[in-house]
Structures are given as C-alpha cells and as structure tokens.
Scaffold this motif. Structure first.
Motif, short mmCIF file in Angstrom:
data_model
loop_
_atom_site.label_atom_id
_atom_site.label_comp_id
_atom_site.label_asym_id
_atom_site.label_seq_id
_atom_site.Cartn_x
_atom_site.Cartn_y
_atom_site.Cartn_z
N GLY A 156 -0.77 14.59 -39.58
CA GLY A 156 -0.73 13.41 -38.82
C GLY A 156 -0.19 13.58 -37.44
O GLY A 156 0.64 14.59 -37.41
N GLY A 157 -0.56 12.70 -36.48
CA GLY A 157 0.19 12.53 -35.40
C GLY A 157 1.62 12.34 -35.40
O GLY A 157 1.82 11.63 -35.72
N ARG A 158 2.23 13.12 -34.78
CA ARG A 158 3.91 13.01 -34.59
C ARG A 158 4.47 12.20 -33.47
O ARG A 158 5.53 11.57 -33.62
N GLU A 159 3.89 12.39 -32.36
CA GLU A 159 4.27 11.88 -31.27
C GLU A 159 4.34 10.32 -31.34
O GLU A 159 5.70 9.82 -30.61
N GLN A 160 3.78 9.69 -31.74
CA GLN A 160 3.90 8.10 -32.06
C GLN A 160 5.03 7.73 -32.91
O GLN A 160 5.36 6.72 -33.06
N LEU A 161 5.63 8.78 -33.79
CA LEU A 161 6.72 8.18 -34.62
C LEU A 161 8.02 8.31 -34.11
O LEU A 161 8.24 8.85 -33.17
N ASP A 162 8.97 7.55 -34.73
CA ASP A 162 10.23 7.35 -34.38
C ASP A 162 10.97 8.86 -34.40
O ASP A 162 10.72 9.50 -35.23
N PRO A 163 11.75 9.16 -33.23
CA PRO A 163 12.41 10.60 -33.40
C PRO A 163 13.18 10.70 -34.28
O PRO A 163 13.37 11.92 -34.88
N LYS A 164 13.94 9.75 -35.14
CA LYS A 164 14.70 9.81 -36.07
C LYS A 164 14.08 10.37 -37.25
O LYS A 164 14.37 11.34 -38.10
N LEU A 165 12.92 9.79 -37.60
CA LEU A 165 11.85 10.05 -38.62
C LEU A 165 11.30 11.34 -38.29
O LEU A 165 11.39 12.32 -39.54
N ARG A 166 10.94 11.71 -37.25
CA ARG A 166 10.48 13.02 -36.93
C ARG A 166 11.40 14.21 -37.20
O ARG A 166 11.12 15.21 -37.76
N ALA A 167 12.65 14.00 -36.94
CA ALA A 167 13.74 14.99 -37.06
C ALA A 167 13.94 15.21 -38.72
O ALA A 167 14.05 16.32 -39.14
#
Ligand code: IPE
Ligand code: IPE
Ligand code: MG
Length: 241
Positions: A108-119
C-alpha cells in the motif's frame, strides 16, 4: 501443462498463499450496540489467532486487507482509531511474531501514513526479514488500482532508463508492491459481501474465492480450517482442461 492440472485434481494440498478481506467489524459492534472501534479491536484479536493458526494448517503466505485507499472516507474518529490499532498491533506483537518465525511486510502507499506508524512498519519489516515460517503481509492504505498506477509509473521509469526493453507480465509484477510474493491461491472475504473492493486485482487473476457469511470478529481458526478443506476439493484448471 495437462499433467500439472491432472496432478492437482482432488488434491488436498493446502493453499500456499491465502489472502483475506477482513470485513464486518463495524456490523459486529453495531449489532451489539457498541462503537465500531470495539469491532475493530476484536478484529485485531482475530488476526493474532489466524496468524498463529495459518502456518499450523500448512499456509506459508498470508495477506490481510486492513485498510483500503477508500477507507479514508470514514469518520476521523474511526480512521484515527484504526491507525492506533495498527500501531499497537506492531508494538505488542513484535516479540511474538519474531519468536514464531513470522516475516511481516506491508503493501500500500506509505506516504499518506503517519510517520510514527511508518517507522514501526519499517522497523518490524527489518526485524523479521530473516523469518520464513509464515510470510504475513498487511495491506494498509492499499488499493489495487493505486498499486497498478504506481507500478506503471515505476515500469515507465525502468523503460526510460533502458533497464527493461519489451515489458513482460513478470516485469510488471516486479513493479507491484507484492514484487517477489507468490500470487494468492485463495481469497477469503468475510461478512457475506461478494465483492473484492480493490484487493489484489492483478495478483488474484487465477485465485479461488470463498465468501463467508461470518463477520470477521467471529471468524475463528475452525472457520479457516473449513474453508481450507473446501479449497482442497476444488479443481484448479488455469485455463487447461
Ligand atoms: C472491515 O470491517 C475493517 C475495515 C474496513 C477497516 P468494516 O469496518 O468494513 O465493517 P463493516 O463492513 O462496516 O461491518
Ligand atoms: C474492504 O472492506 C476493505 C477492508 C477489509 C480493509 P470495506 O468494508 O471497506 O469494503 P466495501 O466498502 O464494503 O466495499
Ligand atoms: Mg466493510
């Protein structure tokens, strides 16, 4: 090819890759007069059980649809609540998943997700990268059309750079988020809806489908075993006879 098809007839081999559209959390909660988020929390508990049960049933790849590109249309409260559930799941399950030999990945696309979740997502992918017992892929902010559009852009860049000349299906698949993953053999959707809602359209071209009336928070390992038994009775022909 004919030989291969014949050898698969009536086989009780479990599907190597099972993909699940986990639907019905909201209705499960509403039926009980509870907020929808209670249903999502119960749904996350089910994921834990199914992740534990799947490899015991011979499944090596499990892909679950957790949040679609269309799910942003829901209330802010529900969207933020779901994101919190994803963060907690990763934080709380990291040790257990590592110990159980689960390799966790996200599509899925990660750019739209919260940076904390992405990390957290990148962290657990790296931490579990050496595991092989179960390949668990979680689709977050995933939409098949979005994935195909992004893949087309990647392939165009490769062609422009001279890395690919006459693109094949395999070259295209290599540009999808699921590059390197086998195609799903079986796609299950719970809650009685009989649509695919933008889930793995390219990868599921030859998948078998099972639509279960059970709402996701009620979908137990016994339900999974039942569905896998039925899969074993199917005759997959892949265009052959
Ligand atoms: C599936 O359950 C989980 C997500 C889409 C995030 P739903 O929230 O769609 O539950 P229903 O379909 O409203 O019952
Ligand atoms: C599909 O369920 C997405 C997930 C399970 C994450 P939805 O509940 O969003 O799908 P529709 O709206 O019924 O098609
Ligand atoms: Mg739904």
């Amino acid at each position: 090819m004919a030989l291969k098809a014949a050898s698969q007839q009536g086989s009780s081999t479990p599907p190597r890759h099972v993909a699940i559209i986990m639907d019905g959390n909201g209705r499960w909660a509403t039926e009980r007069g509870w907020p929808r988020l209670v249903g999502h929390r119960r749904g996350a508990e089910r994921v834990k059980q199914i992740v534990k049960a799947a490899p015991e049933m011979g499944v090596n790849w499990l892909t679950v649809y957790a949040f679609s590109t269309e799910n942003w249309k829901r209330s802010t409260e529900e969207v933020l609540g779901l994101m919190k559930i994803f963060r907690r799941y990763i934080e709380r399950e990291a040790d257990g998943l590592s110990a159980e030999g689960v390799r966790m990945r996200f599509i899925g696309g990660r750019e739209q997700l919260d940076p904390k979740l992405r990390a957290l997502m990148t962290g657990i992918e790296a931490r579990t990268a050496g595991n092989t017992r179960l390949n668990l892929t979680v689709a977050i902010n995933y939409g098949g059309r979005d994935e195909i559009t992004r893949a087309a852009t990647r392939l165009a860049a490769k062609i422009a750079a001279g890395q690919v000349e006459n693109p094949t299906e395999a070259d295209f698949a290599d540009c999808l988020d699921t590059a390197g993953h086998p195609d799903p053999d079986l796609v299950i959707r719970t809650s009685g809806e009989t649509r695919t809602s933008n889930f793995l359209p390219f990868q599921s071209a030859y998948a078998e489908y099972e639509f279960s009336p059970t709402l996701w928070p009620d979908f137990s390992p016994d339900h999974l075993a039942e569905v896998l038994d039925r899969f074993g009775m199917r005759d997959r022909r892949f265009g052959g006879v």
